[in-house]
Design an enzyme around this catalytic site. Structure first.
Site, PDB file in Angstrom:
ATOM      1  N   LYS A  58       0.840  -1.202   0.000  1.00 20.22           N
ATOM      2  CA  LYS A  58       0.000   0.000   0.000  1.00 20.22           C
ATOM      3  C   LYS A  58       0.876   1.253   0.000  1.00 20.22           C
ATOM      4  O   LYS A  58       0.589   2.220  -0.705  1.00 20.22           O
ATOM      5  CB  LYS A  58      -0.946  -0.017   1.212  1.00 20.22           C
ATOM      6  CG  LYS A  58      -2.102  -0.989   1.029  1.00 20.22           C
ATOM      7  CD  LYS A  58      -2.875  -1.285   2.309  1.00 20.22           C
ATOM      8  CE  LYS A  58      -3.891  -2.411   2.053  1.00 20.22           C
ATOM      9  NZ  LYS A  58      -4.492  -2.937   3.284  1.00 20.22           N
ATOM     10  N   GLN A 102      -5.050  -2.136   9.473  1.00 18.94           N
ATOM     11  CA  GLN A 102      -4.810  -3.410   8.794  1.00 18.94           C
ATOM     12  C   GLN A 102      -5.406  -4.554   9.617  1.00 18.94           C
ATOM     13  O   GLN A 102      -5.118  -4.700  10.800  1.00 18.94           O
ATOM     14  CB  GLN A 102      -3.302  -3.613   8.612  1.00 18.94           C
ATOM     15  CG  GLN A 102      -2.930  -4.867   7.835  1.00 18.94           C
ATOM     16  CD  GLN A 102      -3.396  -4.831   6.384  1.00 18.94           C
ATOM     17  OE1 GLN A 102      -3.293  -3.812   5.709  1.00 18.94           O
ATOM     18  NE2 GLN A 102      -3.960  -5.935   5.913  1.00 18.94           N
ATOM     19  N   ASP A 125     -11.693   2.547   3.932  1.00 16.63           N
ATOM     20  CA  ASP A 125     -12.029   1.138   3.745  1.00 16.63           C
ATOM     21  C   ASP A 125     -13.530   0.953   3.520  1.00 16.63           C
ATOM     22  O   ASP A 125     -13.952  -0.067   2.986  1.00 16.63           O
ATOM     23  CB  ASP A 125     -11.607   0.336   4.989  1.00 16.63           C
ATOM     24  CG  ASP A 125     -10.325  -0.451   4.750  1.00 16.63           C
ATOM     25  OD1 ASP A 125      -9.976  -0.663   3.576  1.00 16.63           O
ATOM     26  OD2 ASP A 125      -9.689  -0.847   5.738  1.00 16.63           O
TER      27      ASP A 125
END
Lengths: 298, 298
Positions: A58, A102, A125
């Site tokens: 990422k 995460q 997200d």
């Protein structure tokens, strides 16, 4: 060598590359006009190797398009409160436009509580229940759409595949892929069925579908005989299977038996190189959208 | 006179009565133990006759089980701010455990903004996107489930109709019935398809269903030939059709052609007397749950 295959191979890697280029252009335009650079913060707890790899990828992707990345690494035995403190810090930091925790978190932490702490306007997200609720409701707009299902739909769009009026089947009902993918297809006027572990004779339902999105994590589960000729297949599964010929001793395959369905479907995503690269591209896209929204830049 | 009908008629009126009795017992128990009486506030804007009737019926139902009801009537030309002020007042009032804004609101008002102002812990209608998001997500629990779809599922439960593993079709995808009904069926492990105005050949999909919930508002749309023998039908539609023999000149029918499906289905709700009475019963149930939750009473 000639093959029997007739399906178009949906090249997620190349589409993702194109999207990243489009994002880079937009970010440059925004920076020039406003001086603002989008920022993405990632919180990693513990030392899982796979999570570390995802976070590194990422960061690399952010660098590639000109997004500032911020990273916090906390040890696996850190307290929930320390994670919440990091989130609060990023919630308040105006140079951060997206916050990503995460997953999975260590078992002693309350995932729901931690994810809910991410400010809704930085929830790139798209996992906040308020976002999911808006995604489910007609006439409402989520601030962010979860990255993997958004990537699936984007692939359909970029390949000109009509969704409206089509029968779609989503295999799997996870909060992060299956369920939001079904809601997205529904928003685009498909007739959607979710097939899951409690479904009887799933193949009979799948065989009726014009569009199939599979996200169950079972190697080669969907067989060629389950597919209506001409169907479009988006395979989200990434499953390791033993392969003594591979240097690592395994290779990655999808939920769908590619060699079989490629002879029946009209289009199919490969694994790897299908949906996988789209997820990070959509994360970058969500981060850019967030920065644009916060600074009223169009 | 003998008829060909074989379906069990699901008697919503009688189930709703039983539920109201159960609620009355619980409210008496709570009052005796804690001195607290659940309270429901209803905000009515404008002078629509149907809305006034609904509000009056809700008040009567509250009286019947021992819920305190509070009512605010605002003129149709009131400002959005005045409606928001009423909501704020009820949000802060500890004797109010549920707040309900009677829909539809006058056209000059922003429905989304007004509904979002209702405190999530008093949103007995269950329409807040945060509630809908939690309803959609596995492992999350909504504070409230929207009343009409909750009533549909309750009817299935009370008649011992298995949901798990069954194929269910929801006809209609409204925010207040179809969509949440689909999410509820999904939570109970049915395999769910939503059929809507953009669905091609809906009858072919409906004919495959073990359980059908119809909420489209089209009189007699679902025909007997669309039904799999033995299917269970929950008809949410309440549609007026001309009837010169009726004193009012019309009568109410469902979305489902009752006379036809009663010969094919294994169970069916009539209109009126099916789902209708369940909606208010579920509103009372949500109000009681809310009071119990706020005061930690089990």
């Amino acid at each position: 060598m000639a093959t029997e295959s007739s399906a178009i191979v949906i090249d997620g890697k190349s589409v993702a590359k194109q999207i990243r280029e489009e994002i880079a252009v937009e970010i440059a335009r925004m920076r020039e006009a406003t001086g603002i650079v989008p920022g993405l913060a990632v919180i990693l707890v513990g030392d899982r190797k796979d999570s570390a790899t995802y976070v590194r990828n990422k960061k690399k992707a952010c660098d590639g398009v000109g997004i500032n990345s911020f990273e916090v690494n906390l040890p696996g035995d850190t307290t929930e409160q320390e994670v919440l403190n990091s989130i609060t810090k990023f919630n308040e930091d105006p140079s951060v436009h997206g916050i990503l925790v995460q997953l999975p978190l260590p078992k002693h932490m309350n995932e729901e509580k931690i994810l809910n702490a991410v400010g809704i306007e930085k929830d790139v997200d798209g996992f906040h229940p308020l976002n999911i609720g808006r995604l489910a409701m007609r006439g409402r707009e989520p601030l962010f759409v979860p990255c993997t299902p958004k990537g699936c739909i984007e692939l359909l769009h970029r390949y000109g595949i009509q969704i409206k009026g089509k029968k779609a089947v989503v295999i799997g009902r996870s909060n992060i892929v299956g369920m939001p993918a079904a809601l997205l297809l529904q928003r685009e006027d498909a007739t959607v069925t979710i097939v899951h572990s409690r479904t009887n004779n799933p193949e009979d339902i799948i065989r009726d579908a014009d569009i199939i999105i599979s996200a169950v994590g079972q190697a080669n589960m969907v067989r060629g005989s389950w597919i209506k000729p001409g169907a479009v297949i988006i395979d989200v599964g990434i499953n390791p299977v033993e392969d003594p010929e591979s240097p690592r001793g395994y290779r990655l395959v999808g939920d769908v038996c590619y060699e079989e369905v490629v002879k029946v479907a009209s289009a199919v995503t490969p694994v790897p190189g299908g949906v996988g690269p789209m997820t990070i591209a959509m994360l970058l896209s969500n981060t850019l959208s967030s920065a644009k929204r916060m600074h009223n830049f169009n």
